[in-house]
Design a protein around this motif. Structure first.
Motif, PDB file in Angstrom:
ATOM      1  N   ARG A   8       1.079  15.057  -0.170  1.00 47.73           N
ATOM      2  CA  ARG A   8       2.107  14.039  -0.399  1.00 47.73           C
ATOM      3  C   ARG A   8       2.289  13.181   0.855  1.00 47.73           C
ATOM      4  O   ARG A   8       2.356  11.945   0.779  1.00 47.73           O
ATOM      5  CB  ARG A   8       3.420  14.707  -0.797  1.00 47.73           C
ATOM      6  CG  ARG A   8       4.407  13.765  -1.424  1.00 47.73           C
ATOM      7  CD  ARG A   8       5.675  14.459  -1.905  1.00 47.73           C
ATOM      8  NE  ARG A   8       5.408  15.451  -2.930  1.00 47.73           N
ATOM      9  CZ  ARG A   8       5.601  16.770  -2.791  1.00 47.73           C
ATOM     10  NH1 ARG A   8       6.101  17.263  -1.681  1.00 47.73           N
ATOM     11  NH2 ARG A   8       5.332  17.593  -3.773  1.00 47.73           N
ATOM     12  N   ASN A   9       2.362  13.815   2.022  1.00 49.91           N
ATOM     13  CA  ASN A   9       2.531  13.066   3.281  1.00 49.91           C
ATOM     14  C   ASN A   9       1.315  12.195   3.580  1.00 49.91           C
ATOM     15  O   ASN A   9       1.461  11.046   4.011  1.00 49.91           O
ATOM     16  CB  ASN A   9       2.802  14.033   4.437  1.00 49.91           C
ATOM     17  CG  ASN A   9       4.158  14.689   4.318  1.00 49.91           C
ATOM     18  OD1 ASN A   9       5.066  14.176   3.675  1.00 49.91           O
ATOM     19  ND2 ASN A   9       4.304  15.860   4.931  1.00 49.91           N
ATOM     20  N   ALA A  10       0.125  12.734   3.361  1.00 52.34           N
ATOM     21  CA  ALA A  10      -1.098  11.956   3.602  1.00 52.34           C
ATOM     22  C   ALA A  10      -1.186  10.774   2.636  1.00 52.34           C
ATOM     23  O   ALA A  10      -1.582   9.671   3.021  1.00 52.34           O
ATOM     24  CB  ALA A  10      -2.325  12.858   3.461  1.00 52.34           C
ATOM     25  N   THR A  11      -0.790  11.003   1.390  1.00 52.93           N
ATOM     26  CA  THR A  11      -0.813   9.928   0.390  1.00 52.93           C
ATOM     27  C   THR A  11       0.193   8.843   0.745  1.00 52.93           C
ATOM     28  O   THR A  11      -0.101   7.646   0.645  1.00 52.93           O
ATOM     29  CB  THR A  11      -0.536  10.492  -1.012  1.00 52.93           C
ATOM     30  OG1 THR A  11      -1.533  11.475  -1.317  1.00 52.93           O
ATOM     31  CG2 THR A  11      -0.565   9.397  -2.070  1.00 52.93           C
ATOM     32  N   ARG A  12       1.366   9.242   1.182  1.00 49.33           N
ATOM     33  CA  ARG A  12       2.390   8.262   1.585  1.00 49.33           C
ATOM     34  C   ARG A  12       1.864   7.389   2.736  1.00 49.33           C
ATOM     35  O   ARG A  12       2.021   6.159   2.718  1.00 49.33           O
ATOM     36  CB  ARG A  12       3.671   8.981   1.993  1.00 49.33           C
ATOM     37  CG  ARG A  12       4.859   8.061   2.148  1.00 49.33           C
ATOM     38  CD  ARG A  12       6.158   8.822   2.390  1.00 49.33           C
ATOM     39  NE  ARG A  12       6.624   9.443   1.149  1.00 49.33           N
ATOM     40  CZ  ARG A  12       6.674  10.769   0.918  1.00 49.33           C
ATOM     41  NH1 ARG A  12       6.321  11.619   1.844  1.00 49.33           N
ATOM     42  NH2 ARG A  12       7.107  11.234  -0.224  1.00 49.33           N
ATOM     43  N   ALA A  13       1.231   7.998   3.736  1.00 48.32           N
ATOM     44  CA  ALA A  13       0.667   7.237   4.861  1.00 48.32           C
ATOM     45  C   ALA A  13      -0.456   6.311   4.384  1.00 48.32           C
ATOM     46  O   ALA A  13      -0.537   5.151   4.814  1.00 48.32           O
ATOM     47  CB  ALA A  13       0.153   8.198   5.936  1.00 48.32           C
ATOM     48  N   PHE A  14      -1.297   6.811   3.494  1.00 53.41           N
ATOM     49  CA  PHE A  14      -2.373   5.995   2.909  1.00 53.41           C
ATOM     50  C   PHE A  14      -1.788   4.769   2.195  1.00 53.41           C
ATOM     51  O   PHE A  14      -2.259   3.649   2.372  1.00 53.41           O
ATOM     52  CB  PHE A  14      -3.184   6.857   1.936  1.00 53.41           C
ATOM     53  CG  PHE A  14      -4.092   6.081   1.027  1.00 53.41           C
ATOM     54  CD1 PHE A  14      -5.377   5.767   1.420  1.00 53.41           C
ATOM     55  CD2 PHE A  14      -3.662   5.674  -0.227  1.00 53.41           C
ATOM     56  CE1 PHE A  14      -6.220   5.050   0.581  1.00 53.41           C
ATOM     57  CE2 PHE A  14      -4.491   4.957  -1.076  1.00 53.41           C
ATOM     58  CZ  PHE A  14      -5.778   4.648  -0.670  1.00 53.41           C
ATOM     59  N   LEU A  15      -0.758   4.987   1.386  1.00 50.68           N
ATOM     60  CA  LEU A  15      -0.159   3.892   0.624  1.00 50.68           C
ATOM     61  C   LEU A  15       0.537   2.867   1.518  1.00 50.68           C
ATOM     62  O   LEU A  15       0.536   1.670   1.207  1.00 50.68           O
ATOM     63  CB  LEU A  15       0.818   4.446  -0.418  1.00 50.68           C
ATOM     64  CG  LEU A  15       0.151   5.259  -1.535  1.00 50.68           C
ATOM     65  CD1 LEU A  15       1.208   5.931  -2.390  1.00 50.68           C
ATOM     66  CD2 LEU A  15      -0.781   4.390  -2.366  1.00 50.68           C
ATOM     67  N   THR A  16       1.086   3.317   2.627  1.00 52.78           N
ATOM     68  CA  THR A  16       1.684   2.388   3.593  1.00 52.78           C
ATOM     69  C   THR A  16       0.608   1.465   4.150  1.00 52.78           C
ATOM     70  O   THR A  16       0.797   0.241   4.234  1.00 52.78           O
ATOM     71  CB  THR A  16       2.387   3.163   4.723  1.00 52.78           C
ATOM     72  OG1 THR A  16       3.443   3.941   4.150  1.00 52.78           O
ATOM     73  CG2 THR A  16       2.948   2.230   5.780  1.00 52.78           C
ATOM     74  N   ARG A  17      -0.545   2.040   4.517  1.00 46.47           N
ATOM     75  CA  ARG A  17      -1.663   1.224   5.015  1.00 46.47           C
ATOM     76  C   ARG A  17      -2.188   0.295   3.914  1.00 46.47           C
ATOM     77  O   ARG A  17      -2.488  -0.865   4.156  1.00 46.47           O
ATOM     78  CB  ARG A  17      -2.788   2.109   5.549  1.00 46.47           C
ATOM     79  CG  ARG A  17      -2.431   2.831   6.828  1.00 46.47           C
ATOM     80  CD  ARG A  17      -3.626   3.484   7.516  1.00 46.47           C
ATOM     81  NE  ARG A  17      -4.593   4.136   6.654  1.00 46.47           N
ATOM     82  CZ  ARG A  17      -4.539   5.402   6.235  1.00 46.47           C
ATOM     83  NH1 ARG A  17      -3.531   6.172   6.602  1.00 46.47           N
ATOM     84  NH2 ARG A  17      -5.475   5.898   5.472  1.00 46.47           N
ATOM     85  N   ALA A  18      -2.296   0.816   2.702  1.00 44.11           N
ATOM     86  CA  ALA A  18      -2.810   0.023   1.578  1.00 44.11           C
ATOM     87  C   ALA A  18      -1.893  -1.169   1.292  1.00 44.11           C
ATOM     88  O   ALA A  18      -2.374  -2.278   1.039  1.00 44.11           O
ATOM     89  CB  ALA A  18      -2.947   0.905   0.340  1.00 44.11           C
TER      90      ALA A  18
END
Length: 131
Positions: free
Chosen positions: A21-31
């Motif tokens: 969940r944390n990695a996905t949140r960081a990914f989505l912020t970059r996206a």
């Protein structure tokens, strides 16, 4: 053409769902910095699908799993690889806490799902969601 990619192995000992969940949140912020989602709720949908796919891998398989996220032209691929060759077994979602909601939600939120065998004898489940 993809713009942002995340590949992360999730060992069972490190709270894999929270880590995903944390990695996905960081990914989505970059996206989102590269391209804002076209649909309202896309961020929440991607977060939920990533968490559910990892939770299912942890609950129904053995060994670590791996999360792969990729921002495509108009969508996000959420892929989880595990060591089991057994495909997901859909169940009727239950209100008594026994489950069945994860695979239901993944199918409901995704525009396309593909399941592929891995060279190691496991499988990768990829869910494609609008972005």
């Amino acid at each position: 053409m993809s713009a942002v990619i995340l590949d992360q192995t999730l060992p069972r000992t490190a709270e894999p769902v929270a880590t995903a969940r944390n990695a996905t949140r960081a990914f989505l912020t970059r996206a989102a910095r590269l391209r804002a989602p076209a649909e309202r709720g896309s961020t929440d949908a991607v977060l939920l699908v990533a968490a559910e796919l990892v939770a299912n891998a942890v609950r129904h398989t053995v060994g670590p799993c791996a999360l792969h996220l990729e921002l495509l032209d108009h969508s996000v691929d959420v892929c989880v690889a595990d060591r089991s060759s057994r495909p997901p077994q859909p169940r009727t979602p239950s209100m008594d806490g026994t489950g069945g909601w994860g695979w239901f939600l993944v199918n409901r939120l995704s525009t396309h799902i593909r399941i592929s065998p891995t060279p190691e004898g496991g499988k990768t489940i990829c869910a494609n969601l609008p972005w």
